[in-house]
Motif scaffolding. Structure first.
Motif, PDB file in Angstrom:
ATOM      1  N   PHE A 402       0.789  -1.238   0.000  1.00 35.25           N
ATOM      2  CA  PHE A 402       0.000   0.000   0.000  1.00 35.25           C
ATOM      3  C   PHE A 402       0.818   1.284   0.000  1.00 35.25           C
ATOM      4  O   PHE A 402       0.258   2.357  -0.134  1.00 35.25           O
ATOM      5  N   GLY A 403       2.134   1.186   0.202  1.00 32.73           N
ATOM      6  CA  GLY A 403       2.962   2.393   0.220  1.00 32.73           C
ATOM      7  C   GLY A 403       3.328   2.802   1.635  1.00 32.73           C
ATOM      8  O   GLY A 403       2.983   2.123   2.600  1.00 32.73           O
ATOM      9  N   ASN A 404       4.002   3.979   1.702  1.00 29.41           N
ATOM     10  CA  ASN A 404       4.687   4.354   2.943  1.00 29.41           C
ATOM     11  C   ASN A 404       3.868   4.953   4.064  1.00 29.41           C
ATOM     12  O   ASN A 404       4.380   5.108   5.165  1.00 29.41           O
ATOM     13  N   SER A 405       2.624   5.341   3.806  1.00 33.92           N
ATOM     14  CA  SER A 405       1.915   6.083   4.848  1.00 33.92           C
ATOM     15  C   SER A 405       1.408   5.167   5.966  1.00 33.92           C
ATOM     16  O   SER A 405       0.563   4.298   5.732  1.00 33.92           O
ATOM     17  N   MET A 406       1.923   5.406   7.163  1.00 38.76           N
ATOM     18  CA  MET A 406       1.512   4.575   8.309  1.00 38.76           C
ATOM     19  C   MET A 406       0.030   4.728   8.597  1.00 38.76           C
ATOM     20  O   MET A 406      -0.668   3.759   8.868  1.00 38.76           O
ATOM     21  N   GLU A 407      -0.433   5.988   8.510  1.00 33.24           N
ATOM     22  CA  GLU A 407      -1.841   6.264   8.841  1.00 33.24           C
ATOM     23  C   GLU A 407      -2.756   5.557   7.855  1.00 33.24           C
ATOM     24  O   GLU A 407      -3.721   4.906   8.249  1.00 33.24           O
ATOM     25  N   LEU A 408      -2.430   5.688   6.571  1.00 29.18           N
ATOM     26  CA  LEU A 408      -3.278   5.040   5.567  1.00 29.18           C
ATOM     27  C   LEU A 408      -3.270   3.533   5.789  1.00 29.18           C
ATOM     28  O   LEU A 408      -4.322   2.879   5.761  1.00 29.18           O
ATOM     29  N   ASN A 409      -2.084   2.988   6.037  1.00 29.00           N
ATOM     30  CA  ASN A 409      -1.985   1.542   6.198  1.00 29.00           C
ATOM     31  C   ASN A 409      -2.777   1.048   7.407  1.00 29.00           C
ATOM     32  O   ASN A 409      -3.386  -0.022   7.361  1.00 29.00           O
ATOM     33  N   LYS A 410      -2.777   1.853   8.470  1.00 27.79           N
ATOM     34  CA  LYS A 410      -3.530   1.455   9.662  1.00 27.79           C
ATOM     35  C   LYS A 410      -5.032   1.384   9.327  1.00 27.79           C
ATOM     36  O   LYS A 410      -5.712   0.408   9.622  1.00 27.79           O
ATOM     37  N   LEU A 411      -5.495   2.409   8.630  1.00 22.05           N
ATOM     38  CA  LEU A 411      -6.921   2.444   8.273  1.00 22.05           C
ATOM     39  C   LEU A 411      -7.259   1.371   7.240  1.00 22.05           C
ATOM     40  O   LEU A 411      -8.315   0.741   7.288  1.00 22.05           O
ATOM     41  N   ALA A 412      -6.327   1.143   6.293  1.00 23.59           N
ATOM     42  CA  ALA A 412      -6.565   0.117   5.268  1.00 23.59           C
ATOM     43  C   ALA A 412      -6.635  -1.261   5.928  1.00 23.59           C
ATOM     44  O   ALA A 412      -7.466  -2.096   5.553  1.00 23.59           O
ATOM     45  N   ALA A 413      -5.778  -1.479   6.914  1.00 24.04           N
ATOM     46  CA  ALA A 413      -5.786  -2.772   7.609  1.00 24.04           C
ATOM     47  C   ALA A 413      -7.137  -2.979   8.294  1.00 24.04           C
ATOM     48  O   ALA A 413      -7.695  -4.079   8.282  1.00 24.04           O
ATOM     49  N   GLN A 414      -7.672  -1.890   8.874  1.00 22.34           N
ATOM     50  CA  GLN A 414      -9.008  -1.978   9.506  1.00 22.34           C
ATOM     51  C   GLN A 414     -10.057  -2.371   8.470  1.00 22.34           C
ATOM     52  O   GLN A 414     -10.874  -3.252   8.689  1.00 22.34           O
ATOM     53  N   ASP A 421     -14.732   1.898  10.940  1.00 19.67           N
ATOM     54  CA  ASP A 421     -15.115   2.773  12.031  1.00 19.67           C
ATOM     55  C   ASP A 421     -16.462   3.418  11.676  1.00 19.67           C
ATOM     56  O   ASP A 421     -16.592   4.080  10.650  1.00 19.67           O
ATOM     57  N   ILE A 422     -17.480   3.164  12.526  1.00 18.84           N
ATOM     58  CA  ILE A 422     -18.838   3.578  12.188  1.00 18.84           C
ATOM     59  C   ILE A 422     -18.968   5.094  12.087  1.00 18.84           C
ATOM     60  O   ILE A 422     -19.635   5.626  11.223  1.00 18.84           O
ATOM     61  N   ASP A 423     -18.274   5.815  12.974  1.00 18.27           N
ATOM     62  CA  ASP A 423     -18.499   7.254  13.049  1.00 18.27           C
ATOM     63  C   ASP A 423     -17.624   8.100  12.142  1.00 18.27           C
ATOM     64  O   ASP A 423     -17.973   9.230  11.838  1.00 18.27           O
ATOM     65  N   GLY A 424     -16.490   7.607  11.753  1.00 22.69           N
ATOM     66  CA  GLY A 424     -15.590   8.419  10.945  1.00 22.69           C
ATOM     67  C   GLY A 424     -14.763   9.343  11.809  1.00 22.69           C
ATOM     68  O   GLY A 424     -14.938   9.389  13.036  1.00 22.69           O
ATOM     69  N   PRO A 425     -13.863  10.098  11.192  1.00 22.71           N
ATOM     70  CA  PRO A 425     -12.910  10.897  11.956  1.00 22.71           C
ATOM     71  C   PRO A 425     -13.576  12.092  12.631  1.00 22.71           C
ATOM     72  O   PRO A 425     -14.594  12.584  12.171  1.00 22.71           O
TER      73      PRO A 425
END
Ligand SMILES: O=c1ccn([C@@H]2O[C@H](COP(=O)(O)OP(=O)(O)O[C@H]3O[C@H](CO)[C@@H](O)[C@H](O)[C@H]3O)[C@@H](O)[C@H]2O)c(=O)[nH]1
Ligand SMILES: [Mn+2]
Length: 755
Positions: A402-414, A421-425
């Motif tokens: 998926f590339g280098n972004s830790m944040e994106l990868n965390k959310l993609a893994a979810q 996440d039902i509510d969103g950010p």
């Protein structure tokens, strides 16, 4: 009383198509008979007969593929009134709009698409609308910002009065007939009030439109300071990523406005940007990093929502079929600028009614244009992994894919593990930095984006290949034809716009056919079903069929000019066979179209357009593909010009227009040749070898005449003026080709053409 909690959210209905099946089989038998007839007489005839034999074999093969497609036809029904009882907390959905060039895609059109999406009948806190501006134009951001102000009072109005048409451009145009969805008691009482609101909104919309037009035409230039300062030193293909939150529904109000986000991906020279597929992949990542909804909806810049309940209806399918393998939903688009009798064949009735419904009965329709996706599927999940989760991927594996972004990868893994996440950010602004990072042009370097993850690269019909790869991972798809139709967009009109669009499709399909994503490979290596593979073969061979058609249309000309024949003569049994074939096949087509509500003219225009497209767009597509194959030139995505609704159907609006593109040379040449063949005596020509030979029969002449009638818009073009006339240079080039053809006939046929 029926228990609603047990009632299904959607139903599948198998349509009775016995009539279609039987007629198709009769046509097949007749085609086989003609092939056998040609084979038996192969040795008595020369080369033209052999060519006709090959073409007939080809058409029989294509017909077999077609029968496979239409064998089982299905329809889906939804029950959105049950949705809220079953899922009180509806899932979130990210809405994607792509736009590229304000000259071809007027910002006011994009604005209307966005307004209609933001106004859908769905809780606003569950929606986020992302607009991709692939040209980095400040005007796009400006138009959206202005539109957001209008949205704040337009959307509550749409919802209060339950309007069906929520794109103001259509609502205030004379084209819009059904303005309110279901007139309720309240509606009657408040009708007068609503009317006065109407005037107010119409004025406000006019102001918005004028503001945008003035900015587009540079009358009131956009001040490149403040929010717009980032645009100061940008060029279309050389600029950083720019992401702006235009509307944020901070309080998460279900009756507020959805989030609206402007996304312009980074572009640099010497980087491949992969056209729309690249843009949608950036939208997927940016939205993945910002709101990460489990579902997405894609529309082109001109596709207004025409059915405000469409997201609820789609959810009935996505949630109702959640234990089954439904990956995406293909919707049927209609057009707001359609002309009387559809002269340019934009209706695609057959494409949806037979191809779409038929594929729905196998593994699901191909993807094209507008539709809903599951994010996990776009992230590359196979159906097996979805039903038997393997556990989370390691951090390193995620990074490689998926590339280098830790944040994106965390959310993609979810997303991949089904824990969305039902509510969103809570705060969108805090995610802008990550969003910009994943919108950079080297982000995909050495990752799986464009191959196993996201929309697939390598073809300018990115939608077809992406859908096919999803099917090959074991998923199904659904064609949902809603009433009222889900989206309404701009149909290409004129001549060049239609020809260029179809050329792009045919080129893209050839790119897929001759790539590692070929349906045959995906069937052998993946989970594409055999019947689905055959259906995709039919689609991908659409443009390639122009080659046999080109040969076939030459045959009557050649026969008449050289005093020979290639079709059976009156009195032969095969003559009746050919007549029966032509009649059955065309009657089947015409009765089907008329059964679906078309009139004869519309149906004929569609048929005629197939002939014309084959000899213009498809031939050129074959050429572009060959040039790409030999590395001589690249294929590129030419964006279709978007038209405004046509207010008065002027006499010329359905007339073909032409430019001096080489695209029109082959068909003009063919037209000249058919006319030459039909009018030989008038032109003072006589057939070559007119002594002692059995010359052309009735069928050769009928064939030639039929082609002239099919090319009728070009006959008119020969005599037309201005853009409605075929340019002189095209006529000259075609005349030279006609002379060359006559010389070749003389070389091979001997004799003299002149008395
Ligand atoms: O480099 C590009 C080129 C196009 N687009 C967008 O892609 C969309 C589709 O382009 P359009 O010219 O409207 O395509 P159509 O002629 O409508 O063709 C259809 O076929 C295309 C594939 O050839 C699909 O991408 C479209 O969704 C589908 O509607 C538009 O919103 C464009 O703005 C980009 O974002 N970047
Ligand atoms: Mn489009």
């Amino acid at each position: 009383m029926a228990n609603n909690s047990d009632s299904p959210l959607c139903e599948i209905k198998y349509l009775n198509n016995n009539k279609h099946r039987s007629l198709s089989l009769i046509v097949l038998l007749l085609k086989l008979y003609i092939v056998a007839y040609r084979l038996v007489h192969l040795s008595d005839h020369g080369f033209p007969w052999f060519i006709a034999f090959l073409c007939d074999c080809w058409y029989t093969f294509i017909w077999l593929l077609w029968i496979n497609i239409g064998w089982t036809s299905v329809d889906y029904k939804t029950h959105p009134q049950l949705l809220l009882q079953r899922f009180p907390d509806l899932p979130r959905i990210d809405l994607f709009v792509t736009t590229t060039d304000p000259m071809l895609e007027p910002p006011i059109t994009t604005v209307n698409t966005v307004l209609s999406l933001m106004a859908v009948d769905y809780p606003a806190d569950k929606l986020a609308c992302y607009v991709s501006d692939d040209g980095c134009f400040p005007i796009t951001l400006y138009s959206l910002t202005e539109a957001a102000k209008f949205a704040s009072f337009w959307i509550p109005f749409c919802k209060k009065y339950n309007l069906q048409v929520r794109a103001p451009l259509l609502y205030f145009s004379s084209k819009s007939t059904s303005k309110s969805d279901s007139p309720s008691e309240i509606f009657h009482e408040e009708e007068r009030k609503m009317k006065s609101f109407n005037y107010f909104f119409q004025e406000e919309y006019e102001k918005l439109r004028e503001k945008i037009e003035d900015a587009v035409h540079g009358k009131v230039p956009i001040d490149l300071s403040g929010d717009y300062a980032v645009f100061a030193d940008t060029q279309k293909n050389n600029h950083p990523a720019i992401i702006k939150i235009i509307v944020e529904n901070k309080e998460r109000l279900s009756n507020g406005l959805p989030h609206l986000i402007y996304v312009c991906r980074e572009k640099r020279p010497n980087y491949q940007h992969h056209y729309k597929a690249g843009a949608v992949n950036v939208l997927t990542r940016v939205s993945g990093a910002m709101t990460n909804a489990p579902f997405t909806l894609n529309v082109d810049s001109d596709m207004f929502v025409n059915n405000p309940k469409i997201i609820k209806q789609a959810m009935c399918l996505l949630l109702g079929l959640r234990h089954e393998n439904c990956a995406y939903i293909q919707c049927r688009d209609i057009f707001y600028n359609d002309l009387k009798d559809d002269p340019f064949g934009n209706n695609f009735l057959i494409a949806f009614e037979i191809l779409g419904r038929g594929m729905s009965g196998i593994q699901g329709p191909m993807f094209g244009g507008s539709g809903f996706h599951r994010r996990e599927v776009i992230y590359g999940l196979t159906f097996d992994e979805h039903s038997h989760p393997k556990g989370k991927m390691s951090y390193e594996e995620m990074k490689r894919k998926f590339g280098n972004s830790m944040e994106l990868n965390k959310l993609a893994a979810q997303t991949l593990s089904g824990e969305s996440d039902i509510d969103g950010p809570l705060n969108l602004s805090s995610r802008i930095e990550t969003a910009c990072q994943v919108a950079n042009c080297d982000y995909e370097h050495e990752t799986e984006w464009g191959s196993k993850i996201g929309w697939v690269y390598g073809s300018i019909t990115e939608d077809i290949v992406t859908g096919m790869k999803i099917h090959s991972r074991g998923w199904r798809s659904v064609l949902y034809i809603s009433d009222p139709p889900s989206f309404i967009g701009s149909a290409p009109l004129g001549g060049p716009t239609v020809t260029i669009q179809r050329k792009r499709w045919a080129t893209g399909q050839l790119e897929v056919l001759f790539s590692k994503n070929n349906p045959l490979f995906l069937t052998l290596k993946g989970k594409l079903k055999l019947r689905q593979c055959l259906a995709y073969m039919w689609i991908l061979l659409w443009g390639a069929s122009s080659i046999p058609e080109l040969f076939y249309t030459f045959l009557p000309i050649y026969s008449i000019i050289t005093n020979s024949y290639f079709l059976p003569k009156v009195g032969e049994v095969a003559f009746i066979g050919v007549i029966a074939l032509v009649l059955t096949q065309n009657l089947q087509h015409i009765t089907f179209c008329m059964g679906c509500g078309q009139n004869f003219r519309e149906c004929w225009n569609g048929m005629r357009m197939n002939r014309i497209t084959n000899m213009t767009s498809s031939l050129l597509a074959c050429l572009s593909w060959i040039l790409k194959f030999f590395g001589i030139s690249e294929t590129f995505f030419e964006v279709t010009k978007k038209y405004q609704p046509i207010v008065n159907d002027g006499a010329d609006s359905g007339r073909f227009s032409f430019d001096d593109s080489a695209m029109y040379v082959p068909i003009t040449t063919l037209l000249f040749l058919h006319l030459t063949a039909l009018f030989m005596p008038l032109l003072g020509l006589r057939p070559l070898n007119d002594v002692g030979r059995c010359g052309p029969g009735l069928l050769e002449y009928i064939f030639s005449l039929f082609m002239v009638i099919s090319y009728w818009p070009y006959v008119r073009g020969l005599f037309g003026k201005g853009e409605h006339g075929i340019p002189f240079s095209t006529k000259c080039k075609s005349s030279i080709l006609v002379l060359i053809f006559l010389l070749v006939c003389k070389l091979f046929g001997g004799g003299s053409l002149f008395h």
